[in-house]
Design a protein around this motif. Structure first.
Motif, PDB file in Angstrom:
ATOM      1  N   LYS A  69     -46.106 -29.351  36.428  1.00 23.34           N
ATOM      2  CA  LYS A  69     -46.597 -28.509  35.339  1.00 23.34           C
ATOM      3  C   LYS A  69     -45.485 -27.866  34.515  1.00 23.34           C
ATOM      4  O   LYS A  69     -45.742 -27.300  33.465  1.00 23.34           O
ATOM      5  N   ASN A  70     -44.251 -27.939  35.011  1.00 25.59           N
ATOM      6  CA  ASN A  70     -43.121 -27.373  34.275  1.00 25.59           C
ATOM      7  C   ASN A  70     -41.815 -27.951  34.831  1.00 25.59           C
ATOM      8  O   ASN A  70     -41.826 -28.674  35.833  1.00 25.59           O
ATOM      9  N   GLY A  71     -40.724 -27.607  34.175  1.00 29.04           N
ATOM     10  CA  GLY A  71     -39.425 -28.136  34.579  1.00 29.04           C
ATOM     11  C   GLY A  71     -38.997 -27.707  35.966  1.00 29.04           C
ATOM     12  O   GLY A  71     -38.399 -28.499  36.707  1.00 29.04           O
ATOM     13  N   GLU A  72     -39.290 -26.470  36.359  1.00 26.47           N
ATOM     14  CA  GLU A  72     -38.916 -25.995  37.696  1.00 26.47           C
ATOM     15  C   GLU A  72     -39.622 -26.812  38.770  1.00 26.47           C
ATOM     16  O   GLU A  72     -39.005 -27.230  39.756  1.00 26.47           O
ATOM     17  N   GLU A  73     -40.919 -27.014  38.588  1.00 22.93           N
ATOM     18  CA  GLU A  73     -41.681 -27.802  39.553  1.00 22.93           C
ATOM     19  C   GLU A  73     -41.146 -29.236  39.608  1.00 22.93           C
ATOM     20  O   GLU A  73     -41.027 -29.829  40.684  1.00 22.93           O
ATOM     21  N   ALA A  74     -40.799 -29.788  38.463  1.00 24.49           N
ATOM     22  CA  ALA A  74     -40.260 -31.151  38.413  1.00 24.49           C
ATOM     23  C   ALA A  74     -38.937 -31.253  39.169  1.00 24.49           C
ATOM     24  O   ALA A  74     -38.718 -32.210  39.918  1.00 24.49           O
ATOM     25  N   LEU A  75     -38.066 -30.279  38.986  1.00 21.76           N
ATOM     26  CA  LEU A  75     -36.782 -30.297  39.703  1.00 21.76           C
ATOM     27  C   LEU A  75     -37.000 -30.202  41.208  1.00 21.76           C
ATOM     28  O   LEU A  75     -36.305 -30.870  41.979  1.00 21.76           O
ATOM     29  N   PHE A 129     -34.693 -28.444  30.993  1.00 20.79           N
ATOM     30  CA  PHE A 129     -34.854 -29.389  32.095  1.00 20.79           C
ATOM     31  C   PHE A 129     -33.899 -30.576  31.924  1.00 20.79           C
ATOM     32  O   PHE A 129     -33.223 -30.987  32.866  1.00 20.79           O
ATOM     33  N   LEU A 130     -33.842 -31.130  30.717  1.00 17.86           N
ATOM     34  CA  LEU A 130     -32.967 -32.267  30.440  1.00 17.86           C
ATOM     35  C   LEU A 130     -31.498 -31.939  30.724  1.00 17.86           C
ATOM     36  O   LEU A 130     -30.778 -32.763  31.288  1.00 17.86           O
ATOM     37  N   GLN A 131     -31.072 -30.749  30.333  1.00 16.08           N
ATOM     38  CA  GLN A 131     -29.678 -30.354  30.560  1.00 16.08           C
ATOM     39  C   GLN A 131     -29.339 -30.338  32.046  1.00 16.08           C
ATOM     40  O   GLN A 131     -28.275 -30.808  32.456  1.00 16.08           O
ATOM     41  N   ILE A 132     -30.260 -29.837  32.856  1.00 12.82           N
ATOM     42  CA  ILE A 132     -30.039 -29.801  34.306  1.00 12.82           C
ATOM     43  C   ILE A 132     -30.081 -31.214  34.883  1.00 12.82           C
ATOM     44  O   ILE A 132     -29.224 -31.601  35.680  1.00 12.82           O
ATOM     45  N   LEU A 133     -31.063 -31.990  34.473  1.00 10.70           N
ATOM     46  CA  LEU A 133     -31.230 -33.361  34.961  1.00 10.70           C
ATOM     47  C   LEU A 133     -29.994 -34.200  34.666  1.00 10.70           C
ATOM     48  O   LEU A 133     -29.465 -34.887  35.546  1.00 10.70           O
ATOM     49  N   LYS A 134     -29.535 -34.158  33.439  1.00 10.59           N
ATOM     50  CA  LYS A 134     -28.432 -35.022  33.019  1.00 10.59           C
ATOM     51  C   LYS A 134     -27.077 -34.536  33.530  1.00 10.59           C
ATOM     52  O   LYS A 134     -26.090 -35.274  33.453  1.00 10.59           O
ATOM     53  N   ALA A 135     -27.012 -33.321  34.080  1.00  7.53           N
ATOM     54  CA  ALA A 135     -25.776 -32.825  34.683  1.00  7.53           C
ATOM     55  C   ALA A 135     -25.659 -33.258  36.148  1.00  7.53           C
ATOM     56  O   ALA A 135     -24.595 -33.130  36.758  1.00  7.53           O
ATOM     57  N   ASP A 136     -26.735 -33.776  36.714  1.00  7.51           N
ATOM     58  CA  ASP A 136     -26.756 -34.197  38.120  1.00  7.51           C
ATOM     59  C   ASP A 136     -26.199 -35.622  38.237  1.00  7.51           C
ATOM     60  O   ASP A 136     -26.590 -36.512  37.488  1.00  7.51           O
ATOM     61  N   ASP A 172     -34.822 -30.675  17.619  1.00  2.00           N
ATOM     62  CA  ASP A 172     -35.221 -31.058  18.979  1.00  2.00           C
ATOM     63  C   ASP A 172     -34.896 -32.526  19.238  1.00  2.00           C
ATOM     64  O   ASP A 172     -34.334 -32.878  20.280  1.00  2.00           O
ATOM     65  N   LEU A 173     -35.256 -33.372  18.290  1.00  2.00           N
ATOM     66  CA  LEU A 173     -35.005 -34.807  18.409  1.00  2.00           C
ATOM     67  C   LEU A 173     -33.517 -35.084  18.628  1.00  2.00           C
ATOM     68  O   LEU A 173     -33.129 -35.784  19.567  1.00  2.00           O
ATOM     69  N   LEU A 174     -32.679 -34.513  17.780  1.00  2.00           N
ATOM     70  CA  LEU A 174     -31.235 -34.743  17.874  1.00  2.00           C
ATOM     71  C   LEU A 174     -30.664 -34.188  19.173  1.00  2.00           C
ATOM     72  O   LEU A 174     -29.842 -34.836  19.822  1.00  2.00           O
ATOM     73  N   GLU A 175     -31.102 -33.006  19.575  1.00  4.41           N
ATOM     74  CA  GLU A 175     -30.607 -32.396  20.809  1.00  4.41           C
ATOM     75  C   GLU A 175     -30.989 -33.245  22.020  1.00  4.41           C
ATOM     76  O   GLU A 175     -30.175 -33.454  22.919  1.00  4.41           O
ATOM     77  N   ILE A 222     -31.584 -38.750  26.368  1.00 10.38           N
ATOM     78  CA  ILE A 222     -32.922 -39.282  26.642  1.00 10.38           C
ATOM     79  C   ILE A 222     -32.968 -40.783  26.363  1.00 10.38           C
ATOM     80  O   ILE A 222     -32.111 -41.322  25.660  1.00 10.38           O
ATOM     81  N   ALA A 223     -34.018 -41.423  26.888  1.00 12.08           N
ATOM     82  CA  ALA A 223     -34.210 -42.852  26.665  1.00 12.08           C
ATOM     83  C   ALA A 223     -35.186 -43.112  25.524  1.00 12.08           C
ATOM     84  O   ALA A 223     -35.277 -44.236  25.040  1.00 12.08           O
ATOM     85  N   GLY A 224     -35.919 -42.096  25.088  1.00 10.91           N
ATOM     86  CA  GLY A 224     -36.860 -42.266  24.000  1.00 10.91           C
ATOM     87  C   GLY A 224     -37.529 -40.966  23.629  1.00 10.91           C
ATOM     88  O   GLY A 224     -37.543 -40.005  24.413  1.00 10.91           O
TER      89      GLY A 224
END
Length: 133
Positions: free
Chosen positions: A33-39, A66-73, A92-95, A101-103
């Motif tokens: 339901k959110n980035g914390e739960e996903a992590l 969430f993306l920043q944390i994911l991609k730092a791992d 948002d798109l550019l960031e 991201i893949a898409g």
């Protein structure tokens, strides 16, 4: 495929599950339901997903955070992450692309259009050689 779907809106979750149920191939969808739960899901002992579908506008932690944390791992950074959002904000798109991201897929208003887009996303990733992290 194993898919981690990160979305706080129940209606959007129902739409995705309904669409995926109509596909010829079977996929395992894990919901967060959110980035914390996903992590927490990603850091558990469960198998990592093949792809991640991510909403940007969520409580507790935005999709970009969430993306920043994911991609730092060092391991999780290889998980293909597709943003599925209503945000047409160019920043948002550019960031998101800058982070890795893949898409970036805009959610259409009409269900039929949504279904067609999701089907194409799944078809694309079904033929890709996915990294087994």
């Amino acid at each position: 495929m194993k898919v981690l779907f990160i979305e706080d809106d129940k209606i959007e979750t129902m739409k995705l599950l309904r669409t995926v149920s109509k596909l010829d191939t079977k996929h395992t969808i894990t919901e967060a339901k959110n980035g914390e739960e996903a992590l927490n899901i990603l850091k558990s002992d469960a198998d990592l997903p093949d792809i991640i579908l991510l909403d940007l506008n969520m409580p507790k932690m935005s999709g970009i955070e969430f993306l920043q944390i994911l991609k730092a791992d060092s391991v999780m950074k290889y998980l293909p992450t597709i943003v599925l959002t209503t945000s047409e904000n160019r920043a948002d798109l550019l960031e998101c692309y800058k982070i890795g991201i893949a898409g970036y897929v805009l959610k259409p208003l009409k269900y039929e259009d949504y279904e067609a887009k999701i089907k194409k996303v799944f078809e694309y990733w079904e033929v890709n050689e996915l990294v087994k992290a």
